[in-house]
Design an enzyme around this catalytic site. Structure first.
Site, PDB file in Angstrom:
ATOM      1  N   ASP A  93      73.026  45.589  10.843  1.00 38.04           N
ATOM      2  CA  ASP A  93      71.585  45.349  10.859  1.00 38.04           C
ATOM      3  C   ASP A  93      71.021  46.106   9.675  1.00 38.04           C
ATOM      4  OD1 ASP A  93      72.079  44.051  13.187  1.00 38.04           O
ATOM      5  OD2 ASP A  93      71.050  45.491  14.493  1.00 38.04           O
TER       6      ASP A  93
ATOM      7  N   ASP B 115      74.016  47.029  20.973  1.00 34.99           N
ATOM      8  CA  ASP B 115      74.572  45.706  20.679  1.00 34.99           C
ATOM      9  C   ASP B 115      75.621  45.767  19.565  1.00 34.99           C
ATOM     10  OD1 ASP B 115      72.344  46.277  18.971  1.00 34.99           O
ATOM     11  OD2 ASP B 115      72.205  44.161  18.400  1.00 34.99           O
ATOM     12  N   HIS B 116      75.863  46.972  19.019  1.00 40.93           N
ATOM     13  CA  HIS B 116      76.879  47.123  17.973  1.00 40.93           C
ATOM     14  C   HIS B 116      77.977  48.120  18.335  1.00 40.93           C
ATOM     15  CE1 HIS B 116      74.562  44.805  14.966  1.00 40.93           C
ATOM     16  NE2 HIS B 116      73.590  45.169  15.776  1.00 40.93           N
TER      17      HIS B 116
ATOM     18  N   HIS C 216      76.300  50.795  13.243  1.00 44.96           N
ATOM     19  CA  HIS C 216      75.284  51.749  13.694  1.00 44.96           C
ATOM     20  C   HIS C 216      75.350  51.900  15.202  1.00 44.96           C
ATOM     21  CE1 HIS C 216      73.241  47.860  13.994  1.00 44.96           C
ATOM     22  NE2 HIS C 216      72.264  48.397  14.718  1.00 44.96           N
TER      23      HIS C 216
ATOM     24  N   HIS D  30      73.310  51.310  17.699  1.00 46.20           N
ATOM     25  CA  HIS D  30      72.662  50.442  18.683  1.00 46.20           C
ATOM     26  C   HIS D  30      73.685  49.846  19.649  1.00 46.20           C
ATOM     27  CE1 HIS D  30      68.620  49.656  16.462  1.00 46.20           C
ATOM     28  NE2 HIS D  30      68.554  50.665  17.306  1.00 46.20           N
TER      29      HIS D  30
ATOM     30  N   HIS E 282      67.375  50.470   8.581  1.00 49.33           N
ATOM     31  CA  HIS E 282      67.475  50.110  10.000  1.00 49.33           C
ATOM     32  C   HIS E 282      67.301  51.284  10.952  1.00 49.33           C
ATOM     33  CE1 HIS E 282      68.267  47.396  13.252  1.00 49.33           C
ATOM     34  NE2 HIS E 282      69.308  48.088  13.662  1.00 49.33           N
TER      35      HIS E 282
ATOM     36  N   HIS F  65      64.566  45.035  10.634  1.00 53.60           N
ATOM     37  CA  HIS F  65      65.464  44.006  10.114  1.00 53.60           C
ATOM     38  C   HIS F  65      64.774  43.374   8.908  1.00 53.60           C
ATOM     39  CE1 HIS F  65      68.176  43.959  13.599  1.00 53.60           C
ATOM     40  NE2 HIS F  65      67.093  44.169  14.325  1.00 53.60           N
TER      41      HIS F  65
ATOM     42  N   HIS G 171      74.397  37.668  13.974  1.00 46.73           N
ATOM     43  CA  HIS G 171      73.279  38.432  14.523  1.00 46.73           C
ATOM     44  C   HIS G 171      71.954  37.686  14.397  1.00 46.73           C
ATOM     45  CE1 HIS G 171      70.676  41.920  15.382  1.00 46.73           C
ATOM     46  NE2 HIS G 171      71.750  42.569  15.772  1.00 46.73           N
TER      47      HIS G 171
HETATM   48 ZN   LIG Z   1      71.641  44.592  16.288  1.00 44.06          ZN
HETATM   49 ZN   LIG Z   2      70.422  47.498  15.338  1.00 41.32          ZN
END
Ligand SMILES: [Zn+2]
Ligand SMILES: [Zn+2]
Length: 762
Positions: free
Chosen positions: A188, A75-76, A71, A73, A167, A411, A433
């Site tokens: 996530d 952090d991904h 996805h 985000h 998510h 989440h 994660h």
């Molecule tokens: Zn994440």
């Molecule tokens: Zn995420």
């Protein structure tokens, strides 16, 4: 049609470059059978510069075949342009369409924000402090491929399917199949449907390995209704006493859900309708456009409202929420609600407002997302007395603003995660994660949940590796081969024939039952076995071709068409002369093989083929004592060679066999016993063949088959009994349908040999 085999143990490797025992910079490598897949390429929101990246130097990125992004985000996905443009990576990259659409805006914003955040100077394109440039984003963007939900891509033997993960918009789980091994990567995910998104799906096929997020560990989340109530109550109360409310949010994701909640609440509460709600993000308008575009992949609530009652209403066209790009036009004159990015208050609009509103105790900041360790959001949760100004590090600001954490982070909590795991039912779970503590708790909770399976076949193993720590899991690789070409057609036409026969048999049976009912309604002696089903477990033979790790089973003549491989035949020929005559030779061959197929018998030549593999020619024009024989076969498998060997052995033995001497002068019946015992080898071959045909018949007819002594058997279907003689391969049965059917199975038994005896059709 597939064929499977258990091969030796092969190991699956997991190597986390980031996002292991932490939340942030998600990036995992999985390896199996020389295929390499990378999952996500994020950054760590609390770190800056290169240290915010996954540990890319610890892995040879040129080995990666495919990179799957779960996805948008940060952090991904936020280190993707770096991976694609500035490393040795040369694989293909996939994400969903919505993720790709949002990713583009998001990263441009990220580049802008980080160049502000890491250098004091403006306009830093190309500056060394930049992780990558806007140009990198655009160049990499064009090379990103998209995958639709529920569609399966197959690239160089790696198959992957995207499923809804909940998510955020566009988030997906990947179900990956490499050489029979199945891996599910959740990314996530959330199991609760909200106002606009689907809940994460349970894939229809069970994976061997689950790579799951563990953000909330064993924590329990409040119900969505409770959270909404808490949120609106806090906001309402703050506004009523003249305060301001700040909701720091990620530009996309939960934000759209919060906006849907607030717009509805304002609609229902007239007293609030003169108070402004702002959505402040440089991306606000673009993001909204993306959301409007992708209502089709959202849940029914949104889809219905998007196309409701004839007039095209847009659910994201809010009545009470104003989008603003920055704080330029924002007049801070009294109570208001501002939903502003970024969510972790590291810099940007949300940080500006926090610093401005922090000293006033009437104000409130509500943290609705997951707060990463090391960020201002996380710092605030400790309720500090002062906060630091981001633009002027020497300046501290008193903190009297109220702080609430109402988590809308989409989440799973423990209950949802463990329910999901139960349904997905993997035997190996790799946790990612999650911070060490919640992740460790989740591991223990799962292990104790499945403790009763310890030491059994169903034992569940849970791994919580650190970054750059390799997890190696041995698997009994399941080899699956596709049956292609004429071999498949043959099987299909046989199957068709069987079905037709079955229908005929059923019809016959109905007639029989009717007859029986007319004669004696109470006669219970009906044979249920007539209702047999089509059995599996037949043996197939062909050429097994391995490409990547796909196995295809096909006939030699189809090899080129299906695999582009060329074939070369090695044909063997052997000439010999025996003193017997043709009828004696036929007698001996029939003793051995039961049935020989005579193709030609004219003035000049006699020809037969044994088990469709070995040809025997007799040249009748050659003069001299005995027969001039040539034996020919194609060395395409071991079985042909050994069959040819035994044919030659028999031909040679004819002259020396005492049976032959007698046979040439006396009657056939007399010598039968002796001939049968002449060779133990021949006897075991016959026994083998009988066994194989019997197995095939049993697979077809089940318990209707009864093996008798003297190499005979019967098959009873309804009132009909088919008598089989395995030695001369004859079938006697008053029902022609049944007779034909049994004969066709026996014929197949003769032609289908079992060089691939370890393979079994499923
Ligand atoms: Zn994440
Ligand atoms: Zn995420």
């Amino acid at each position: 049609m597939t064929v499977e085999e258990f091969s030796n143990e092969e190991s699956f490797k997991f190597f986390g470059l980031g996002g292991c025992n932490e939340v942030g910079r998600s990036c995992h490598i999985i390896e199996y059978k020389n295929k390499v897949i990378m999952l996500d390429a994020g950054i760590h929101p609390a770190l800056t510069g290169h240290s915010s990246f996954p540990f890319y130097d610890e892995y040879d990125l040129s080995k990666v075949d495919i990179l799957l992004i779960s996805h948008f985000h940060l952090d991904h996905a936020a280190s993707l342009p770096y991976v694609m443009q500035q490393t040795t990576f040369k694989g293909r990259v996939f994400m969903t369409q919505a993720t790709k659409a949002i990713y583009r805006w998001l990263l441009q914003d990220f580049v802008r924000v980080t160049s502000i955040g890491t250098t004091k100077m403006e306009g830093g394109e190309g500056q060394s402090s930049n992780l990558y440039t806007a140009d990198d984003i655009m160049k990499s963007f064009d090379r990103i491929e998209t995958i639709d939900y529920h569609s399966t891509m197959e690239i160089e033997g790696i198959k992957f399917t995207a499923y809804h993960a909940g998510h955020v918009l566009g988030a997906c789980m990947y179900f990956i199949e490499i050489g029979g091994l199945k891996v599910l990567f959740t990314g996530d995910y959330s199991r609760e449907e909200n106002r606009h998104l689907h809940a994460a799906e349970i894939p229809p096929v069970k994976p061997d390995i689950l790579i799951s997020e563990s953000t909330f560990g064993t924590g329990t989340l409040e119900s969505k209704a409770d959270l909404e109530k808490k949120l609106t109550n806090h906001i309402h109360a703050t506004l009523t006493k003249g305060g301001r409310v700040l909701l720091p949010v990620f530009a996309l994701g939960n934000t759209q859900e919060l906006l849907l909640i607030l717009d509805e609440y304002w609609n229902n509460n007239e007293d609030l309708q003169n108070i402004n709600v702002y959505y402040a993000s440089s991306l606000a308008k673009k993001c909204m456009a993306v959301y409007e575009t992708y209502t089709s992949i959202m849940n029914d609530k949104i889809r219905l409202s998007a196309s409701s009652s004839g007039h095209k209403s847009n659910p994201f066209d809010f009545k009470y929420i104003k989008s603003i790009r920055d704080l330029g036009k924002f007049q801070d004159m009294g109570p208001s609600v501002v939903i502003a990015a970024p969510g972790m208050l590291q810099a940007g609009i949300s940080r500006q407002l926090l610093e401005k509103w922090a000293p006033d105790p009437k104000n409130l900041v509500i943290l609705t997302g997951y707060s990463v360790e090391g960020t201002m959001a996380k710092e605030l949760l400790k309720e500090p007395h002062t906060i630091q100004s981001v633009n002027n590090p020497e300046m501290t600001i008193p903190r009297r603003i109220g702080i609430e954490e109402i988590s809308f982070a989409a989440h799973v909590d423990f209950q949802q995660n463990s329910e999901f795991i139960e349904k997905v039912s993997p035997s190996k779970i790799i946790l990612v994660h999650g911070d060490s503590v919640p992740m460790g708790r989740l591991k223990s909770a799962l292990l104790s949940k499945y403790s009763s399976r310890k030491g059994t076949e169903q034992e569940v193993k849970v791994f919580n590796p650190k970054n750059c720590e390799e997890v190696k899991i041995g698997f009994k690789g399941l080899k699956v081969a596709k049956v292609l070409g004429s071999l498949a057609e043959e099987q299909l036409s046989m199957l068709k024939k069987e079905i037709e026969t079955k229908i005929e048999t059923e019809n016959e049976k109905i007639v029989e039952i009717k007859e029986e009912m007319e004669v004696d309604a109470n006669d219970g002696d009906k044979n249920e076995a007539g209702v047999d089903t089509l059995h599996t477990g037949q043996f197939l033979s062909g050429v097994l071709v391995s490409k990547d790790f796909d196995l295809n089973l096909l006939q030699l003549q189809d090899l080129h068409e299906f695999t582009q491989l060329s074939t070369s035949f090695v044909k063997s020929k052997m000439n010999l002369r025996i003193h017997a005559d043709i009828s004696l030779m036929i007698y001996h061959l029939e003793q051995m093989f039961g049935y020989i197929n005579i193709l030609n018998d004219d003035e000049e030549e006699w020809e037969c083929v044994i088990m469709d593999v070995v040809d025997i020619f007799v040249d009748k024009t050659k003069t001299g004592p005995g027969l001039q024989i040539s034996v020919e076969w194609i060395n395409d498998n071991l079985m042909a060679d050994s069959l040819a060997d035994s044919v030659i052995a028999i031909l040679y033995s004819i002259d020396s066999s005492p049976a032959s001497v007698k046979l040439s002068s006396t009657t056939h019946t007399h010598v039968k016993q002796e001939t049968e015992s002449k060779s133990a080898h021949a006897k075991s071959e016959i026994a083998d063949r009988i066994k194989r045909i019997s197995t095939l018949l049993r697979a077809q007819f089940g318990d209707c088959l009864q093996d008798l002594d003297n190499d005979k058997a019967t098959i009873t279907i309804g009132k009909h009994v088919a008598k089989i003689d395995y030695l001369n391969l004859t079938v006697e049965c008053p029902s022609k349908v049944i007779k034909d059917r049994v004969e066709s199975v026996i014929r197949r038994g003769c032609t289908l040999t079992a060089p691939l005896s370890q393979f079994q059709k499923v």
